[in-house]
Design a protein around this motif. Structure first.
Motif, PDB file in Angstrom:
ATOM      1  N   VAL A 331       0.860  -1.194   0.000  1.00  0.00           N
ATOM      2  CA  VAL A 331       0.000   0.000   0.000  1.00  0.00           C
ATOM      3  C   VAL A 331       0.890   1.236   0.000  1.00  0.00           C
ATOM      4  O   VAL A 331       2.092   1.154   0.276  1.00  0.00           O
ATOM      5  CB  VAL A 331      -0.939   0.033   1.226  1.00  0.00           C
ATOM      6  CG1 VAL A 331      -1.921  -1.133   1.185  1.00  0.00           C
ATOM      7  CG2 VAL A 331      -0.146   0.028   2.530  1.00  0.00           C
ATOM      8  N   GLY A 332       0.283   2.379  -0.292  1.00  0.00           N
ATOM      9  CA  GLY A 332       1.015   3.624  -0.258  1.00  0.00           C
ATOM     10  C   GLY A 332       1.306   4.058   1.164  1.00  0.00           C
ATOM     11  O   GLY A 332       0.728   3.537   2.131  1.00  0.00           O
ATOM     12  N   PHE A 333       2.176   5.037   1.302  1.00  0.00           N
ATOM     13  CA  PHE A 333       2.597   5.484   2.630  1.00  0.00           C
ATOM     14  C   PHE A 333       1.417   5.894   3.502  1.00  0.00           C
ATOM     15  O   PHE A 333       1.333   5.525   4.680  1.00  0.00           O
ATOM     16  CB  PHE A 333       3.586   6.646   2.490  1.00  0.00           C
ATOM     17  CG  PHE A 333       4.152   7.120   3.799  1.00  0.00           C
ATOM     18  CD1 PHE A 333       5.211   6.443   4.404  1.00  0.00           C
ATOM     19  CD2 PHE A 333       3.628   8.245   4.428  1.00  0.00           C
ATOM     20  CE1 PHE A 333       5.726   6.881   5.621  1.00  0.00           C
ATOM     21  CE2 PHE A 333       4.145   8.688   5.636  1.00  0.00           C
ATOM     22  CZ  PHE A 333       5.197   7.997   6.238  1.00  0.00           C
ATOM     23  N   ASP A 334       0.482   6.625   2.948  1.00  0.00           N
ATOM     24  CA  ASP A 334      -0.652   7.118   3.737  1.00  0.00           C
ATOM     25  C   ASP A 334      -1.541   5.990   4.245  1.00  0.00           C
ATOM     26  O   ASP A 334      -2.244   6.159   5.249  1.00  0.00           O
ATOM     27  CB  ASP A 334      -1.487   8.096   2.918  1.00  0.00           C
ATOM     28  CG  ASP A 334      -0.779   9.425   2.706  1.00  0.00           C
ATOM     29  OD1 ASP A 334       0.185   9.707   3.442  1.00  0.00           O
ATOM     30  OD2 ASP A 334      -1.180  10.168   1.790  1.00  0.00           O
ATOM     31  N   MET A 336      -0.329   2.908   5.045  1.00  0.00           N
ATOM     32  CA  MET A 336       0.419   2.017   5.928  1.00  0.00           C
ATOM     33  C   MET A 336      -0.021   2.237   7.373  1.00  0.00           C
ATOM     34  O   MET A 336      -0.540   3.304   7.734  1.00  0.00           O
ATOM     35  CB  MET A 336       1.924   2.295   5.814  1.00  0.00           C
ATOM     36  CG  MET A 336       2.546   1.908   4.501  1.00  0.00           C
ATOM     37  SD  MET A 336       4.337   2.267   4.482  1.00  0.00           S
ATOM     38  CE  MET A 336       4.731   1.845   2.786  1.00  0.00           C
ATOM     39  N   SER A 337       0.209   1.225   8.211  1.00  0.00           N
ATOM     40  CA  SER A 337      -0.033   1.399   9.637  1.00  0.00           C
ATOM     41  C   SER A 337       0.972   2.396  10.186  1.00  0.00           C
ATOM     42  O   SER A 337       2.016   2.666   9.564  1.00  0.00           O
ATOM     43  CB  SER A 337       0.115   0.065  10.367  1.00  0.00           C
ATOM     44  OG  SER A 337       1.468  -0.363  10.352  1.00  0.00           O
ATOM     45  N   SER A 338       0.690   2.941  11.342  1.00  0.00           N
ATOM     46  CA  SER A 338       1.632   3.890  11.944  1.00  0.00           C
ATOM     47  C   SER A 338       2.977   3.226  12.216  1.00  0.00           C
ATOM     48  O   SER A 338       4.021   3.867  12.085  1.00  0.00           O
ATOM     49  CB  SER A 338       1.046   4.453  13.245  1.00  0.00           C
ATOM     50  OG  SER A 338       0.749   3.411  14.161  1.00  0.00           O
ATOM     51  N   GLU A 339       2.955   1.928  12.551  1.00  0.00           N
ATOM     52  CA  GLU A 339       4.211   1.211  12.792  1.00  0.00           C
ATOM     53  C   GLU A 339       5.002   1.068  11.492  1.00  0.00           C
ATOM     54  O   GLU A 339       6.226   1.227  11.484  1.00  0.00           O
ATOM     55  CB  GLU A 339       3.927  -0.170  13.384  1.00  0.00           C
ATOM     56  CG  GLU A 339       3.375  -0.162  14.804  1.00  0.00           C
ATOM     57  CD  GLU A 339       1.877   0.122  14.847  1.00  0.00           C
ATOM     58  OE1 GLU A 339       1.234   0.182  13.756  1.00  0.00           O
ATOM     59  OE2 GLU A 339       1.342   0.304  15.956  1.00  0.00           O
ATOM     60  N   GLN A 340       4.308   0.739  10.407  1.00  0.00           N
ATOM     61  CA  GLN A 340       4.999   0.611   9.115  1.00  0.00           C
ATOM     62  C   GLN A 340       5.570   1.953   8.662  1.00  0.00           C
ATOM     63  O   GLN A 340       6.693   2.019   8.159  1.00  0.00           O
ATOM     64  CB  GLN A 340       4.024   0.072   8.067  1.00  0.00           C
ATOM     65  CG  GLN A 340       3.666  -1.391   8.242  1.00  0.00           C
ATOM     66  CD  GLN A 340       2.550  -1.818   7.308  1.00  0.00           C
ATOM     67  OE1 GLN A 340       1.622  -1.043   7.018  1.00  0.00           O
ATOM     68  NE2 GLN A 340       2.615  -3.050   6.827  1.00  0.00           N
ATOM     69  N   GLN A 341       4.794   3.012   8.834  1.00  0.00           N
ATOM     70  CA  GLN A 341       5.282   4.332   8.465  1.00  0.00           C
ATOM     71  C   GLN A 341       6.541   4.689   9.249  1.00  0.00           C
ATOM     72  O   GLN A 341       7.538   5.163   8.677  1.00  0.00           O
ATOM     73  CB  GLN A 341       4.208   5.388   8.701  1.00  0.00           C
ATOM     74  CG  GLN A 341       3.051   5.336   7.741  1.00  0.00           C
ATOM     75  CD  GLN A 341       2.007   6.400   8.036  1.00  0.00           C
ATOM     76  OE1 GLN A 341       1.959   6.980   9.126  1.00  0.00           O
ATOM     77  NE2 GLN A 341       1.143   6.674   7.054  1.00  0.00           N
ATOM     78  N   ALA A 342       6.504   4.452  10.550  1.00  0.00           N
ATOM     79  CA  ALA A 342       7.658   4.781  11.386  1.00  0.00           C
ATOM     80  C   ALA A 342       8.867   3.954  10.989  1.00  0.00           C
ATOM     81  O   ALA A 342       9.998   4.460  10.931  1.00  0.00           O
ATOM     82  CB  ALA A 342       7.314   4.552  12.859  1.00  0.00           C
ATOM     83  N   ALA A 343       8.638   2.664  10.711  1.00  0.00           N
ATOM     84  CA  ALA A 343       9.754   1.796  10.324  1.00  0.00           C
ATOM     85  C   ALA A 343      10.339   2.219   8.985  1.00  0.00           C
ATOM     86  O   ALA A 343      11.564   2.209   8.788  1.00  0.00           O
ATOM     87  CB  ALA A 343       9.282   0.347  10.265  1.00  0.00           C
ATOM     88  N   LEU A 344       9.473   2.617   8.036  1.00  0.00           N
ATOM     89  CA  LEU A 344       9.964   3.054   6.729  1.00  0.00           C
ATOM     90  C   LEU A 344      10.765   4.343   6.852  1.00  0.00           C
ATOM     91  O   LEU A 344      11.838   4.482   6.243  1.00  0.00           O
ATOM     92  CB  LEU A 344       8.798   3.240   5.760  1.00  0.00           C
ATOM     93  CG  LEU A 344       9.169   3.689   4.348  1.00  0.00           C
ATOM     94  CD1 LEU A 344      10.144   2.708   3.696  1.00  0.00           C
ATOM     95  CD2 LEU A 344       7.913   3.859   3.482  1.00  0.00           C
TER      96      LEU A 344
END
Length: 460
Positions: A331-334, A336-344
């Motif tokens: 999925v796109g950045f927006d 993503m889960s908050s955890e995925q966003q932070a990890a990315l």
């Protein structure tokens, strides 16, 4: 414009170490936070075409190669003295890849001992119509964090990055044509102690490679939706990758590491060319190290034993982790889960931090070389200008590139301006005590900015 800022480098690298904590027997690394499998090498299967690689960054390999081709031209007296290098359409920079340039052999340009695959064995096959200007700072204005045609810094009297580059190319062309180079030195070494070949090449690595990698493909600037980490996760046309996967790959391509970088030692990666699959070819799209990836290995090898660094691992694992997050989430950045966003974002920050540290450590290396060359000229009256000119040009050229990263710690406050005031616009040709102290102060500024140990400031 609001821009991202990087976390302190030491903290960023520590978080990456925690993120990728466990190695499995099959060579993957499992992220403990959400059981994300990260491959040991830069290999990712397409989500859209089973059995097909989704990795592609040919345009970045093209431009890395064109920079080398232009450097080769500068070093060839008969070539660089041609009037076209003093005109409005400079080969490799302005020219689309056509005619005689298109026919140039990729292996010859890169100087590899083994041939490259037929599909990319000429510049025309590798690059199509691509050239350097279109991605040079100031020309890709959608993502540029500054107007590099008016806000370029680091050289007295210069405010345009492109105007400065053209002045360098014109100067070395005139010097080669007129024979006004330093007596007894190569045609690209000036009487003022500047090696134009090194200066032009290292400046391009900043104004094309580092600028595009950090300010475009790996950025998440909300004012440029659809670019960098904000690109779409949908399939990009008929390609076997999403736009977001491709943007990340393009950032990786500008870092320059081969896809099996982690399988090689630092001693091997510093030279950068390995036939990893033993097929008798060097696939420049996957087996050739370019730019910062080689400098990271050189600085790791040259670090003081009491203060070891591992910039190669830090950068490569961050690129692997970020790509795995992008591909696995689908999925796109927006979205993503908050955890995925932070990890990315952590992976991105760590990749860029290690990349910039490799550049900064290399500036330190050449500050030390300038100091050594100045001392040698004092001790040996017959010492020429070439060693001093080379070291100074590499030092200055790399240092100019730091401004192109919008999140660079060197862009905080007056650090960048202070650094270049100390480095100056040309070297002192004698073992001048004032300039020596300026260089030591510049080295200390870099050490403070990037957290380098005193042992490494002296060892590099």
């Amino acid at each position: 414009m609001t821009r991202r800022t990087l976390a302190p480098i030491a903290a960023g690298l520590a978080s990456l170490a925690l993120l990728a904590a466990c190695s499995d027997t099959d060579g993957t690394v499992t992220v403990t936070s959400d059981d994300l499998a990260v491959p040991a090498n830069y290999s990712f299967e397409s989500r859209f075409e089973a059995g097909t690689s989704s990795v592609n960054y040919q345009g970045q390999v093209c431009r890395q190669t064109l920079i080398i081709a232009l450097d080769n031209a500068v070093r060839d007296a008969s070539e660089i003295s041609g009037s076209e290098y003093r005109g409005a359409s400079v080969p490799y920079f302005d020219d689309t890849i056509a005619g005689t340039i298109a026919a140039e052999n990729t292996q010859t340009v890169l100087g590899t001992t083994l041939p490259v695959p037929e599909a990319v064995d000429t510049l025309g096959e590798l690059c199509g119509t691509k050239h350097l200007k279109e991605k040079f700072a100031g020309n890709d204005t959608v993502t540029d964090w500054k107007d590099w045609n008016t806000e370029f810094q680091g050289v007295t009297g210069q405010s345009s990055a492109e105007d400065f580059l053209r002045e360098l190319i014109t100067a070395v062309s005139n010097q080669a044509e007129q024979g006004t180079n330093a007596p007894g030195e190569p045609h690209y070494v000036s009487t003022t102690g500047i090696d134009y070949a090194q200066y032009i090449q290292k400046f391009l690595l900043g104004a094309v490679v580092f600028a595009q990698g950090t300010d475009d493909y790996l950025d998440n600037d909300p004012t440029t939706p659809g670019k960098g980490l904000l690109a779409s996760a949908d399939q990009a046309g008929s390609h076997p990758y999403s736009s977001l996967e491709h943007q990340w790959d393009e950032g990786f391509g500008y870092f320059g590491a081969a896809r099996r970088y982690a399988d090689r030692s630092d001693e091997v990666n510093r030279d950068g060319v390995v036939d990893d699959n033993n097929d008798g070819f060097i696939d420049v799209l996957s087996e050739h190290n370019f730019a910062a990836s080689t400098n990271a290995a050189k600085r790791d090898v040259g670090a003081d034993p009491s203060s070891p660094t591992d910039l190669t691992t830090a950068a490569f694992e961050a690129f692997l982790t970020g790509r795995a997050i992008i591909t696995t989430s689908a999925v796109g950045f927006d979205d993503m889960s908050s955890e995925q966003q932070a990890a990315l974002l952590t992976a991105r920050d760590n990749a860029v931090s290690a990349w910039e540290q490799a550049i900064a450590a290399t500036i330190v290396h050449y500050i030390n070389d300038v100091l050594d060359a100045m001392a040698e000229r004092e001790a040996n009256a017959s010492a020429g200008l070439a060693d001093l000119a080379k070291a100074w040009a590499e030092m200055k050229g790399f240092a100019l590139g730091l401004q192109f990263n919008p999140a660079s710690p060197m862009n905080v406050g007056s650090r960048f301006a202070d650094l270049h005031a100390l480095l100056d616009d040309q070297p002192a040709l004698t073992n001048d005590s004032t300039y020596r102290q300026d260089l030591l102060d510049a080295r200390a500024l870099i050490g403070t900015t990037y957290g380098f140990s005193q042992a490494n400031l002296e060892a590099w």
